[in-house]
Scaffold this motif. Structure first.
Motif, mmCIF file in Angstrom:
data_model
loop_
_atom_site.group_PDB
_atom_site.id
_atom_site.type_symbol
_atom_site.label_atom_id
_atom_site.label_comp_id
_atom_site.label_asym_id
_atom_site.label_seq_id
_atom_site.Cartn_x
_atom_site.Cartn_y
_atom_site.Cartn_z
ATOM 1 N N ILE A 110 3.319 -6.232 -7.739
ATOM 2 C CA ILE A 110 1.448 -7.635 -7.283
ATOM 3 C C ILE A 110 1.519 -7.100 -6.335
ATOM 4 N N GLY A 111 -0.246 -6.895 -7.071
ATOM 5 C CA GLY A 111 -1.139 -6.959 -6.092
ATOM 6 C C GLY A 111 -1.451 -6.037 -5.088
ATOM 7 N N GLY A 112 -0.932 -4.520 -5.965
ATOM 8 C CA GLY A 112 -0.669 -3.385 -4.435
ATOM 9 C C GLY A 112 -2.430 -3.127 -4.441
ATOM 10 N N TYR A 113 -2.706 -2.419 -3.171
ATOM 11 C CA TYR A 113 -3.683 -1.066 -2.860
ATOM 12 C C TYR A 113 -4.976 -1.351 -4.155
ATOM 13 N N GLY A 114 -4.404 -0.319 -5.082
ATOM 14 C CA GLY A 114 -5.118 0.234 -5.884
ATOM 15 C C GLY A 114 -5.923 1.250 -5.424
ATOM 16 N N ILE A 115 -4.894 2.624 -4.220
ATOM 17 C CA ILE A 115 -5.446 3.009 -4.249
ATOM 18 C C ILE A 115 -4.985 4.554 -4.696
ATOM 19 N N GLY A 136 -9.664 -1.492 -7.408
ATOM 20 C CA GLY A 136 -8.736 -0.331 -6.462
ATOM 21 C C GLY A 136 -10.491 0.732 -5.852
ATOM 22 N N LEU A 137 -10.062 1.639 -5.864
ATOM 23 C CA LEU A 137 -10.901 2.428 -5.359
ATOM 24 C C LEU A 137 -11.550 3.599 -6.541
ATOM 25 N N PRO A 138 -11.118 2.852 -7.961
ATOM 26 C CA PRO A 138 -12.084 3.319 -8.665
ATOM 27 C C PRO A 138 -12.965 2.376 -8.661
ATOM 28 N N ALA A 139 -13.002 1.133 -8.571
ATOM 29 C CA ALA A 139 -14.350 -0.158 -8.833
ATOM 30 C C ALA A 139 -14.837 0.101 -7.743
ATOM 31 N N LEU A 140 -14.387 0.411 -6.483
ATOM 32 C CA LEU A 140 -15.203 0.318 -5.322
ATOM 33 C C LEU A 140 -16.021 1.787 -5.447
ATOM 34 N N SER A 160 -7.833 15.716 -0.702
ATOM 35 C CA SER A 160 -6.881 15.289 -1.144
ATOM 36 C C SER A 160 -6.390 15.464 -2.686
ATOM 37 N N ILE A 161 -5.149 15.276 -3.563
ATOM 38 C CA ILE A 161 -4.624 14.770 -4.685
ATOM 39 C C ILE A 161 -6.149 13.496 -5.203
ATOM 40 N N THR A 162 -5.523 12.044 -4.105
ATOM 41 C CA THR A 162 -6.247 11.288 -4.431
ATOM 42 C C THR A 162 -8.039 11.273 -4.171
ATOM 43 N N GLY A 163 -8.134 12.107 -2.855
ATOM 44 C CA GLY A 163 -9.653 12.189 -2.272
ATOM 45 C C GLY A 163 -10.284 13.440 -3.645
ATOM 46 N N TYR A 176 1.069 -1.450 -0.474
ATOM 47 C CA TYR A 176 -0.511 -0.254 -0.257
ATOM 48 C C TYR A 176 1.024 1.127 -0.221
ATOM 49 N N SER A 177 0.611 2.609 -0.402
ATOM 50 C CA SER A 177 1.273 3.253 -0.743
ATOM 51 C C SER A 177 0.686 4.388 -1.750
ATOM 52 N N GLU A 178 0.183 5.860 -1.636
ATOM 53 C CA GLU A 178 -0.765 6.703 -2.294
ATOM 54 C C GLU A 178 0.774 7.496 -2.744
#
Length: 418
Positions: free
Chosen positions: A132-137, A153-157, A179-182, A113-115
């Motif tokens: 392989i298999g990042g959290y998808g953030i 990742g977050l798009p699907a959720l 935030s940029i991610t948010g 996991y990393s943003e």
């Protein structure tokens, strides 16, 4: 889409079209393992003790997997050596983690996991280490040729949550990190809402490290009607928001509550009152089946044997679950590789590029990263899994709303304003 992202997407298309169609019986092309008989080195990183979202369970789960795999004879007789690194939610720190992985001869970074997506994908691309298999953030995880995601990742959720809420609400309010991610969150939630025929979300950006969300909660609840929904996606601090929601005087608000797994999981429900929690009857979107599903029994058995009492590990934590699935993918691919060829990062990447129809025992749909597996999602060229599960909190427990997965491929292909 930036020029860099266009170039990455084009490179991904070329690489996947060049993939061989030759598959072994299990759907994995026999690739390359052998050479030195020393340990197979990998790394898992995640943030720990930061002001934002922390994922110590992912590091602990990786250590469980190391013991579990080695107790089974390792990888074709070679021990698995897992390095862990606290990426500190910092671009310099995660780059240092990547350098440590390279210096140690790691063949992959697994279940992490990393943003700080731009920082770590650039570092891994430079060193040629697959992720392989990042959290998808982050968006970068779905663009880099070195990335092999196992979920949407977050798009699907968020798109899945929007699609579900469109059938339940007349108005949706989103509380998310400023935030940029948010900033991406309302875009994907709107995608699901639009497909379901609902207007755009009411967006409330806020700090994701606050200790008091009282004013934010009052604003989100508004006129507190049954026809309204409030979705809070604040990572570790989502429970703080729901505590504030209870303090608004609405111990059981009339508005319907929703979130996504990771921001809400069983431990959050328990800590906010269980059956008496303001989360009761809330709708939750997840990548995976509920933790009560028997498909998780092998993971639970490994945790009980090698990490009994380790409070960093919550079997309902999607970070822990993602790490377990990522290592399942990695070990299956490595075990299918030809032992006569050296096991290194380049050859692991080559094997991953030729993997298709890999089963995770029903925890996800079958996975693969060939040209035929890519879902053609705008700006997310590497996305291969667009399915989610719908859950609800009933009597203080997360339960499935419907069996199986919901496929969001068509929803995620909908054009979005960027």
């Amino acid at each position: 889409m930036t020029e860099r992202r266009v170039r990455r997407a084009a490179m991904a298309a070329v690489a996947t079209l060049a993939a061989s169609a030759l598959l072994s019986a299990c759907g994995v092309l026999p690739g390359t393992a052998g050479g030195s008989r020393g340990p197979v080195v990998v790394m898992t990183w995640a943030p720990v003790d930061t002001k934002g979202t922390n994922m110590p369970g992912m590091l602990a789960m990786a250590q469980v997997v190391e013991k579990y795999v080695n107790a089974q004879g390792g990888l074709d007789g070679r021990k698995l050596k897992v390095l862990t690194c606290n990426e500190q939610d910092d671009s310099v720190a995660v780059t240092n983690c990547a350098q440590q992985a390279s210096d140690a001869g790691a063949v992959a970074v697994v279940g992490s996991y990393s943003e700080q997506g731009s920082a770590f994908t650039s570092a891994l691309e430079t060193d040629g280490i697959p992720y392989i298999g990042g959290y998808g953030i982050t968006e970068d995880e779905f663009q880099s040729l070195m990335s092999y995601p196992v979920n949407g990742g977050l798009p699907a959720l968020l798109a899945g949550s929007g699609r579900q809420l469109a059938d339940l609400c007349k108005k949706v309010t989103l509380v998310r990190p400023d935030s940029i991610t948010g900033d991406q969150f309302p875009l994907f939630l709107d995608t699901g809402l639009k497909v379901g025929g609902l207007s755009a979300v009411r967006d409330i950006p806020t700090a994701d490290d606050s200790s008091d969300y009282t004013a934010v909660a009052a604003r989100a609840v508004g006129d507190n009607k049954h026809s309204s929904c409030v979705s809070a996606v604040l990572g570790d601090h989502t429970s703080t928001f729901f505590d504030a929601l209870r303090r608004t005087g609405n111990s059981q608000p009339k508005v319907q509550i929703s979130s996504v797994i990771g921001s809400v999981q069983q431990s959050v429900i328990d800590s906010t009152g269980g059956p008496d929690s303001p989360l009761e009857h809330s709708y939750i979107t997840s990548w995976y089946p509920p933790a009560s599903d028997p498909k998780w029994d092998e993971m639970k058995a490994a945790i009980n044997k090698y990490a009994f009492g380790d409070n960093r590990i919550d079997v309902g934590d999607p970070g822990v679950q993602t790490t377990w699935i990522a290592y399942d993918v990695f070990t299956k691919v490595v075990r299918a590789m030809d032992r006569k060829t050296e096991l290194n990062a380049a050859n692991v990447q080559r094997a991953m590029d030729h993997t298709s129809q890999l089963s995770t025992g029903g925890l996800t749909p079958d996975l693969g990263w060939t040209a035929g597996d890519m879902k053609s999602i705008p700006q997310h060229a590497r996305m291969v899994n667009t399915e989610v599960s719908y859950q609800r909190i009933a009597n203080g427990r997360l339960v499935a709303v419907r069996p199986g997965f919901v496929d969001l491929t068509a929803t995620l292909r909908t054009e979005r304003p960027y």
